[in-house]
Design a protein around this motif. Structure first.
Motif, PDB file in Angstrom:
ATOM      1  N   ARG A  18      52.089  40.157   9.239  1.00  0.00           N
ATOM      2  CA  ARG A  18      51.559  39.382   8.108  1.00  0.00           C
ATOM      3  C   ARG A  18      50.066  39.664   7.903  1.00  0.00           C
ATOM      4  N   VAL A  19      49.329  39.698   9.001  1.00  0.00           N
ATOM      5  CA  VAL A  19      47.880  39.904   8.899  1.00  0.00           C
ATOM      6  C   VAL A  19      47.588  41.328   8.431  1.00  0.00           C
ATOM      7  N   GLU A  20      48.356  42.300   8.939  1.00  0.00           N
ATOM      8  CA  GLU A  20      48.173  43.684   8.491  1.00  0.00           C
ATOM      9  C   GLU A  20      48.455  43.816   6.999  1.00  0.00           C
ATOM     10  N   ALA A  21      49.480  43.126   6.522  1.00  0.00           N
ATOM     11  CA  ALA A  21      49.803  43.162   5.093  1.00  0.00           C
ATOM     12  C   ALA A  21      48.660  42.563   4.273  1.00  0.00           C
ATOM     13  N   GLN A  22      48.068  41.494   4.790  1.00  0.00           N
ATOM     14  CA  GLN A  22      46.937  40.862   4.094  1.00  0.00           C
ATOM     15  C   GLN A  22      45.748  41.823   4.045  1.00  0.00           C
ATOM     16  N   LEU A  23      45.490  42.488   5.158  1.00  0.00           N
ATOM     17  CA  LEU A  23      44.378  43.444   5.209  1.00  0.00           C
ATOM     18  C   LEU A  23      44.613  44.595   4.235  1.00  0.00           C
ATOM     19  N   THR A  39      41.840  47.339   3.408  1.00  0.00           N
ATOM     20  CA  THR A  39      41.391  47.747   4.735  1.00  0.00           C
ATOM     21  C   THR A  39      42.576  47.736   5.696  1.00  0.00           C
ATOM     22  N   SER A  40      42.329  47.921   6.997  1.00  0.00           N
ATOM     23  CA  SER A  40      43.406  47.959   7.992  1.00  0.00           C
ATOM     24  C   SER A  40      42.894  47.448   9.321  1.00  0.00           C
ATOM     25  N   LYS A  41      43.818  47.218  10.230  1.00  0.00           N
ATOM     26  CA  LYS A  41      43.415  46.727  11.553  1.00  0.00           C
ATOM     27  C   LYS A  41      42.591  47.779  12.287  1.00  0.00           C
ATOM     28  N   ASP A  42      42.950  49.031  12.095  1.00  0.00           N
ATOM     29  CA  ASP A  42      42.208  50.086  12.794  1.00  0.00           C
ATOM     30  C   ASP A  42      40.771  50.183  12.291  1.00  0.00           C
ATOM     31  N   GLU A  43      40.581  49.954  10.992  1.00  0.00           N
ATOM     32  CA  GLU A  43      39.213  49.966  10.448  1.00  0.00           C
ATOM     33  C   GLU A  43      38.407  48.787  10.978  1.00  0.00           C
ATOM     34  N   LEU A  44      39.089  47.639  11.126  1.00  0.00           N
ATOM     35  CA  LEU A  44      38.391  46.445  11.617  1.00  0.00           C
ATOM     36  C   LEU A  44      38.059  46.544  13.103  1.00  0.00           C
ATOM     37  N   GLY A  45      38.996  47.109  13.876  1.00  0.00           N
ATOM     38  CA  GLY A  45      38.857  47.096  15.333  1.00  0.00           C
ATOM     39  C   GLY A  45      39.526  45.860  15.901  1.00  0.00           C
ATOM     40  N   ARG A  46      39.810  45.929  17.192  1.00  0.00           N
ATOM     41  CA  ARG A  46      40.611  44.881  17.817  1.00  0.00           C
ATOM     42  C   ARG A  46      39.980  43.500  17.710  1.00  0.00           C
ATOM     43  N   GLU A  47      38.729  43.388  18.031  1.00  0.00           N
ATOM     44  CA  GLU A  47      38.067  42.076  18.072  1.00  0.00           C
ATOM     45  C   GLU A  47      38.065  41.407  16.707  1.00  0.00           C
ATOM     46  N   LYS A  48      37.697  42.156  15.656  1.00  0.00           N
ATOM     47  CA  LYS A  48      37.653  41.603  14.304  1.00  0.00           C
ATOM     48  C   LYS A  48      39.063  41.283  13.802  1.00  0.00           C
ATOM     49  N   PHE A  49      40.024  42.117  14.219  1.00  0.00           N
ATOM     50  CA  PHE A  49      41.404  41.861  13.801  1.00  0.00           C
ATOM     51  C   PHE A  49      41.908  40.542  14.384  1.00  0.00           C
ATOM     52  N   ILE A  50      41.595  40.309  15.659  1.00  0.00           N
ATOM     53  CA  ILE A  50      42.018  39.060  16.296  1.00  0.00           C
ATOM     54  C   ILE A  50      41.387  37.862  15.586  1.00  0.00           C
ATOM     55  N   TYR A  53      64.059  43.575  13.901  1.00  0.00           N
ATOM     56  CA  TYR A  53      64.292  42.342  13.142  1.00  0.00           C
ATOM     57  C   TYR A  53      63.186  42.081  12.128  1.00  0.00           C
ATOM     58  N   ARG A  54      62.006  42.652  12.363  1.00  0.00           N
ATOM     59  CA  ARG A  54      60.871  42.342  11.518  1.00  0.00           C
ATOM     60  C   ARG A  54      60.746  43.306  10.332  1.00  0.00           C
ATOM     61  N   CYS A  55      60.925  44.617  10.567  1.00  0.00           N
ATOM     62  CA  CYS A  55      60.676  45.584   9.492  1.00  0.00           C
ATOM     63  C   CYS A  55      61.918  46.378   9.108  1.00  0.00           C
ATOM     64  N   SER A  56      63.033  46.143   9.835  1.00  0.00           N
ATOM     65  CA  SER A  56      64.323  46.795   9.557  1.00  0.00           C
ATOM     66  C   SER A  56      64.342  48.288   9.861  1.00  0.00           C
ATOM     67  N   THR A  57      63.321  48.790  10.546  1.00  0.00           N
ATOM     68  CA  THR A  57      63.329  50.190  10.973  1.00  0.00           C
ATOM     69  C   THR A  57      64.364  50.376  12.081  1.00  0.00           C
TER      70      THR A  57
END
Length: 881
Positions: A95-100, A105-116, A349-353
């Motif tokens: 959900r958070v990645e979709a919002q980003l 932007t993305s979680k990788d651009e933010l980095g772990r600390e900012k993503f949390i 179950y989450r992304c159907s992959t």
């Protein structure tokens, strides 16, 4: 006694439910007190995901818990129902990645600390959605104790458990086959894999012998994994291949020799009876590889891309690779055929992959030492399953338990409390972040990047939520909890884990009983899903019908452990039930205007004694059902008593006395019984339909602030009278029969008829004499004669017999006999024509020869039914003279 109030003309659940829930919560009625020294009842809510929305499974699960909690609270227990939510690692991160992504932007651009930080912000903004929705259902949780699997206390407990298990040698790191989602790029648990039936292909491929003179045909659904094959297996008793066991084949494309091995796991009937073994990409092959000491060659990377071990196919997506491999095998003459083959394919179950089984380095819990005591407590009855049959499901799983993969390649979750020294490779497992390496004193330490499986923290739920590892008052008072209510689909994944972690860290079972319920299916018996479009939103149901109606519908007609079908007809029936109670209450209230409790000593007649007997029997039965977790039976019992006995019979029987304003003592008795039984019945119904019952209880004579905290009704054995019930049953059966006779011959509703009752039984005669006024009133009878012997059979009458009583209903002056005869003869003509038609049809040899057996059987059934109709019509015509 409270001041008398009125009810609105129609029942509006929205107004009633919003008002009362807010009042209950603001008044702290749900709150438990660990200092109160009373017998306790405690229950922890299975924590819904913070990403979740209320669905029917939640509605059923929480309704069952709420019924038990409200019941125990009324029984005087110090009651705690502890709510909370789960951090839902994969779902929340998605959900958070979709919002980003929507923000560019993305979680990788933010980095772990900012993503949390972003994830916590998302949780604070949206994480309470489902708990607000649970309130609409009427859940009487102690919201002041609400927990979250990543709150400070739960996080402390998670670290404590990990470190203790690691120090005990029960947590280790190793290469193992796991469920891997290439899209989420993490392992997922078995429960997070959804198996979907798909149409695929079974490919038959030649593997040449080492000397090139012969070949063996293997059958596989996944040719793209062949680069990781390290053996071909056959069954040891398969005579076709016995001479080849121990020899080598050459792996296509890779051109390396692989052995032919024998293993009993192989099914000789599947494909050719020879299967390729890829230990790094199939869980069964992995186990076989361990048995035969085979190497594990990973050929698909974390993104589902073929790695360097795939040679010329390196860099391709796994499905693109499959296509190219088949083309190349055809070119080389190694593909024999490809048959259509349906099989179950695991999806995330989450992304159907589609899941990729994959060997990777992960953290595991050794399960055997933990499983043994968890098996023992169930076998010894220290934890009981309701229904008991689910204990076998639990035990079967634990008997065949595999080590539990607890690491997830995510950022959102409980980070594994392990640090690695970058200078000497020392591994440091500790609750608090270390400053220096204890081995070389280096400060270059890096924490493990993985987080723990969500089930790891939820497995500690019964004691972490009560304050463990601190020795809190709540832990002392409410642990072990009394019962766990949960669905049959998570016995393995949650129930078992709570039991073995609790035994390990608390030295005691987490709950004494596990109440298992089934799933909520659609009307056709299918699981509800987005793909089928058959889901039902419980919030919409509540909006349109009220929470009480949904709750009552979900628990009635349902038995522990069995699935329930959601049917709108049953929802309508529950709504009608609520309206029936509302309207009956309004009638009672209209006749209590001059009622003053204690003004007279009630003088009970037969109907009073009967309803008091039935009421006390209902208390006894409902209490027993609730104690035994037969909540559906409790609901059914209350429905039958309220609708059939109280509303349809007693209220009608009481009307004559209620309208008797001259004899106030007689009127008072009817008022007293109506008020007493209605109030007590609302208290019995309260756990199931809390809003409606509170609204009604408040307008009836009562003591106390709320129905929630009033005492549970206790049956009075002295008032349970089987003889009175037998007497009333006879009177009611006679009334029903007279009503049916009137209906059959179309006697107008408002017209009274004369009737004669004949019984040769003196006891029945006396009962009917006592019930004479009831019969006259409720059967609309004018002159009623009750005799031991028949004198003269009345002219123009219809008759019936019930329970040894002959009933004659005079039609004189009520029905135009000739007109009624004509109508009946017209019906008889129609029936005769149908009988004639069916006789011809069933005599037709062509029809009998060609028609399906079930069609013929239905026609025969119709013929029998029309025959019965004919007999009934002739009987009615003859009775008219």
């Amino acid at each position: 006694m409270s001041e008398q109030k009125n009810l609105s003309k129609t029942y509006d659940p929205k107004v009633v439910e919003e008002k009362w829930y807010q009042h209950w919560e603001n008044s702290n009625y749900f709150k438990a007190d660990a200092d109160i020294n009373k017998p306790h009842f405690s229950i922890v809510m299975p924590p819904p995901n913070v990403t979740g929305m209320l669905h029917l499974g939640h509605a059923l699960d929480n309704t069952l818990q709420d019924i038990l909690t409200r019941y125990k609270r009324m029984r005087g227990f110090n009651t705690l129902w502890l709510p909370g939510t789960d951090h839902a690692g994969i779902a929340t991160q998605a959900r958070v990645e979709a919002q980003l992504s929507s923000e560019g932007t993305s979680k990788d651009e933010l980095g772990r600390e900012k993503f949390i930080e972003k994830a916590w912000q998302w949780k604070e903004e949206y994480g309470s959605t489902i708990t607000k929705q649970l309130r609409k259902l009427g859940t009487s949780c102690d919201w002041s104790r609400e927990r979250f699997t990543m709150d400070e206390g739960c996080s402390e407990a998670v670290k404590e458990v990990f470190v203790r298990l690691y120090n005990k040698g029960l947590i280790y790191q190793g290469n193992y086959i796991v469920n891997w989602c290439p899209h989420c790029e993490t392992t997922i648990s078995d429960i997070e894999v959804e198996h979907v039936d798909e149409d695929g292909k079974l490919y038959y491929i030649k593997y040449l012998t080492e000397d090139g003179t012969d070949f063996l045909t293997i059958a596989t659904t996944r040719p793209e994994t062949m680069f990781g094959d390290t053996a071909v297996a056959v069954h040891p008793e398969d005579t076709r291949y016995a001479h080849l066991i121990g020899t080598n084949l050459v792996l296509p494309f890779v051109n390396k020799p692989i052995p032919i091995i024998a293993d009993t796991y192989v099914e000789s009937e599947f494909g050719t009876g020879a299967v390729k073994i890829t230990p790094a990409h199939d869980p069964n092959d992995f186990e076989m590889g361990k048995r035969h000491n085979l190497s594990e060659v990973v050929v698909i990377d974390s993104k589902g891309i073929m790695n360097d071990n795939a040679g010329m196919f390196s860099g391709m997506d796994r499905y693109e690779c499959r296509k190219k491999v088949i083309e190349e095998l055809e070119k080389q003459g190694l593909l024999i055929k490809a048959d259509d083959h349906g099989h179950a394919v695991g999806h995330c179950y989450r992304c159907s992959t589609v899941i990729e089984p994959r060997v990777s380095k992960q953290w595991f819990v050794k399960m055997q030492p933990l499983a043994e005591p968890a098996i023992k407590v169930v076998k010894e009855g220290k934890v009981k399953f309701v229904p008991e049959r689910f204990s076998k499901v639990y035990l079967d799983w634990l008997d065949n338990i595999r080590d539990w993969c607890i690491s997830r390649q995510l950022w959102w979750g409980h980070r594994i409390p392990v640090w690695y020294c970058q200078d000497c490779d020392e591994l440091i497992c500790t609750k608090d972040e270390p400053k220096v390496c204890p081995k070389c004193e280096s400060t270059h330490l890096e924490q493990d990047k993985d987080v723990l499986d969500t089930w790891f923290s939820s497995g500690l739920w019964p004691f972490s939520t009560l304050g463990w590892p601190q020795d809190t008052k709540d832990l002392q008072r409410y642990y072990p909890t009394s019962v766990l209510v949960t669905g049959r689909d998570i016995i393995f994944f949650w129930v078992a884990r709570m039991i073995f972690t609790s035994l390990e860290f608390m030295g005691e079972v987490p709950f004494k009983e596990v109440f298992i319920h089934g799933l909520v299916l659609d009307a056709k018996g299918r699981k509800m899903s987005k793909s089928l479009g058959n889901g039902v939103d419980p919030l919409e149901v509540i909006e349109q019908n009220g929470a009480d109606v949904l709750r009552f519908m979900l628990i009635t007609g349902n038995t522990p452990g069995n699935d329930i079908r959601f049917q709108f007809e049953r929802l309508e029936s529950a709504r009608n039930f609520a309206n029936k109670i509302w309207n009956a209450t309004r009638f009672v209230l209209m006749n209590l205007d001059d009622y003053e409790e204690g003004k007279f000593t009630p003088e009970y007649n037969m109907s009073d004694k009967w309803i008091l007997s039935r009421y006390n029997s209902t208390i006894k039965d409902v209490t027993r059902y609730l104690e035994n977790y037969e909540l559906g039976e409790a609901g059914r019992k209350l429905y039958d008593f309220i609708w059939n006995e109280f509303c349809d019979w007693y209220v009608e029987l009481a009307k004559a006395r209620l309208y008797n304003k001259e004899n106030t003592a007689v009127r008072y008795t009817a008022q007293n019984v109506l008020a007493t039984v209605l109030k007590g019945t609302m208290e019995l119904l309260h756990p199931v339909m809390p809003f409606l019952t509170e609204e009604i209880w408040q307008v009836l004579p009562h003591e106390g602030e709320t129905i929630m905290l009033t005492s549970w009704p206790e049956e009075n054995e002295d008032l349970i009278n089987s003889e009175i019930e037998e007497q009333m049953n006879l009177a009611m059966e006679v009334i029903r029969t007279i009503r049916n006779l009137r209906s059959e011959v179309n006697v107008p509703l408002g017209k009274k008829a004369d009737s004669i009752l004949i019984t040769h039984n003196e006891k029945s005669f006396n009962i009917l004499m006592m019930a004479k006024e009831y019969i006259k009133s409720l059967a609309t009878v004018d002159n009623l004669e009750i005799e031991i012997e028949m004198k003269d059979e009345p002219e123009q009458s219809v008759s019936a017999v019930t329970k040894g009583v002959e009933i004659f209903l005079s039609l004189k002056g009520l029905v135009d006999v000739e007109k009624e005869k004509a109508r009946l003869n017209k019906e008889l003509d129609k029936v005769n024509k149908e009988i004639e038609r069916l006789d011809k049809k069933l005599s037709n040899e062509g029809f009998i020869r060609k028609a399906p057996a079930d069609v013929i059987e239905k026609e025969k059934e119709k013929l029998v039914s029309y025959g019965a109709d004919k007999d009934a019509l002739l009987g009615r015509i003859n009775s008219l003279g």
